[in-house]
Design a protein around this motif. Sequence first.
Motif, PDB file in Angstrom:
ATOM      1  N   CYS A   1       0.810  -1.214   0.000  1.00 17.65           N
ATOM      2  CA  CYS A   1       0.000   0.000   0.000  1.00 17.65           C
ATOM      3  C   CYS A   1       0.845   1.266   0.000  1.00 17.65           C
TER       4      CYS A   1
ATOM      5  N   PRO B   1       1.285   4.984  -2.332  1.00 15.12           N
ATOM      6  CA  PRO B   1       0.804   5.737  -3.482  1.00 15.12           C
ATOM      7  C   PRO B   1       1.796   5.705  -4.643  1.00 15.12           C
TER       8      PRO B   1
ATOM      9  N   LEU C   1       1.438   3.460  -7.859  1.00 17.24           N
ATOM     10  CA  LEU C   1       0.371   3.619  -8.848  1.00 17.24           C
ATOM     11  C   LEU C   1       0.771   4.628  -9.904  1.00 17.24           C
TER      12      LEU C   1
ATOM     13  N   ARG D   1      -3.026   9.011  -9.969  1.00 12.22           N
ATOM     14  CA  ARG D   1      -4.047   8.123  -9.409  1.00 12.22           C
ATOM     15  C   ARG D   1      -3.855   8.030  -7.908  1.00 12.22           C
ATOM     16  N   SER D   2      -4.931   8.283  -7.174  1.00 13.32           N
ATOM     17  CA  SER D   2      -4.827   8.088  -5.733  1.00 13.32           C
ATOM     18  C   SER D   2      -6.157   7.565  -5.223  1.00 13.32           C
ATOM     19  N   PHE D   3      -6.098   6.883  -4.115  1.00  7.51           N
ATOM     20  CA  PHE D   3      -7.269   6.219  -3.554  1.00  7.51           C
ATOM     21  C   PHE D   3      -7.313   6.498  -2.058  1.00  7.51           C
ATOM     22  N   GLU D   4      -8.522   6.435  -1.504  1.00  9.44           N
ATOM     23  CA  GLU D   4      -8.664   6.792  -0.087  1.00  9.44           C
ATOM     24  C   GLU D   4      -8.234   5.687   0.857  1.00  9.44           C
TER      25      GLU D   4
ATOM     26  N   CYS E   1      -6.556   1.467   1.418  1.00 11.65           N
ATOM     27  CA  CYS E   1      -5.764   0.389   0.834  1.00 11.65           C
ATOM     28  C   CYS E   1      -5.663  -0.759   1.817  1.00 11.65           C
TER      29      CYS E   1
ATOM     30  N   TYR F   1      -6.306  -1.046  -3.552  1.00 14.63           N
ATOM     31  CA  TYR F   1      -6.562   0.361  -3.214  1.00 14.63           C
ATOM     32  C   TYR F   1      -7.974   0.676  -3.693  1.00 14.63           C
TER      33      TYR F   1
ATOM     34  N   THR G   1     -11.468   3.784  -3.592  1.00 11.22           N
ATOM     35  CA  THR G   1     -12.262   4.906  -3.092  1.00 11.22           C
ATOM     36  C   THR G   1     -13.715   4.532  -3.310  1.00 11.22           C
TER      37      THR G   1
ATOM     38  N   TYR H   1      -6.869  -1.297 -12.996  1.00  5.73           N
ATOM     39  CA  TYR H   1      -7.712  -0.177 -12.559  1.00  5.73           C
ATOM     40  C   TYR H   1      -9.146  -0.440 -13.007  1.00  5.73           C
TER      41      TYR H   1
ATOM     42  N   THR I   1      -5.208   6.025   3.289  1.00  3.71           N
ATOM     43  CA  THR I   1      -3.912   6.278   2.656  1.00  3.71           C
ATOM     44  C   THR I   1      -3.433   7.709   2.921  1.00  3.71           C
TER      45      THR I   1
END
Length: 216
Positions: free
Chosen positions: A31, A33, A36, A40-43, A45, A56, A58, A148, A199
Amino acid sequence: MARRNDHVLSLLGAMAALVLFAAAGAAAQGCAPGNLQPGRSFERCADLPELGASLYWTYHPANGTADLAFRAPQSSSGWVAWGINTERPSSMAGSSVFVASLGGDGGSVSVLATYLESTSPALANGTLKLDVPVAPLAEYAAGAYTVYVTVALPGNSTQQNTVWQAGPLSAGQIAPHPIAGPNVQSTMVLDFLSGGKSTALPNFDVHRRSLRSFRG
Ligand SMILES: *[C@@H]1O[C@H](CO)[C@@H](O)[C@H](O)[C@H]1NC(C)=O
Ligand SMILES: *[C@@H]1O[C@H](CO)[C@@H](O)[C@H](O)[C@H]1NC(C)=O
Ligand SMILES: *[C@@H]1O[C@H](CO)[C@@H](O)[C@H](O)[C@H]1NC(C)=O
């Protein structure tokens, strides 16, 4: 004497900075960032319990969708997959999965989106029992695939039976995965609302302060 104390303090600062750098290095697996695509980012993981994989995501409560990235180490002569079983937990059959593999040209990664009707599935593309509002895509870099995907969570439920997998290619075609060990344990009920970890980077300010004292 004062000088000597300053020296000791700056040494301690340097050591603290080194420890933080080491921690940042360890976080580069799973996990992180940095694993990726840029932008691209996600809340949240989760490091998944088998096959070195991470997920990962959102979750958007307003429309019941989740944007996610599934990352798993694999050789370029193998495939990886992630999916949701809409029928039962802990089962391959009944899962709708996204399978990433490098094509015969070795260049581009394609995604097969298929419903697994049995443990010897036909692997026909486009047969998912999931609503997929955005076309999936995948990449291969640094010894890992990343897929993705955006899915509408079935039944608008945040708890889903998830599955993931890794296996070999044979003459460019998806071949069966091992049927023992981690390859038959790679399932879990995931709660998209509370599962995994945030994250957000709570240590960022501490890290910056240490860097400053490291540089004097
Ligand atoms: C899904 O559930 C959420 C939260 O319970 C609700 O606010 C939302 O309207 C639902 N969305 C759909 C598409 O049913
Ligand atoms: C779902 O909602 C999120 C946030 O409100 C939005 O960014 C996203 O585009 C929506 N997805 C779909 C498929 O409508
Ligand atoms: C499956 O179909 C989609 C949409 O047509 C396509 O983009 C994708 O490359 C296909 N996957 C494979 C493995 O052929």
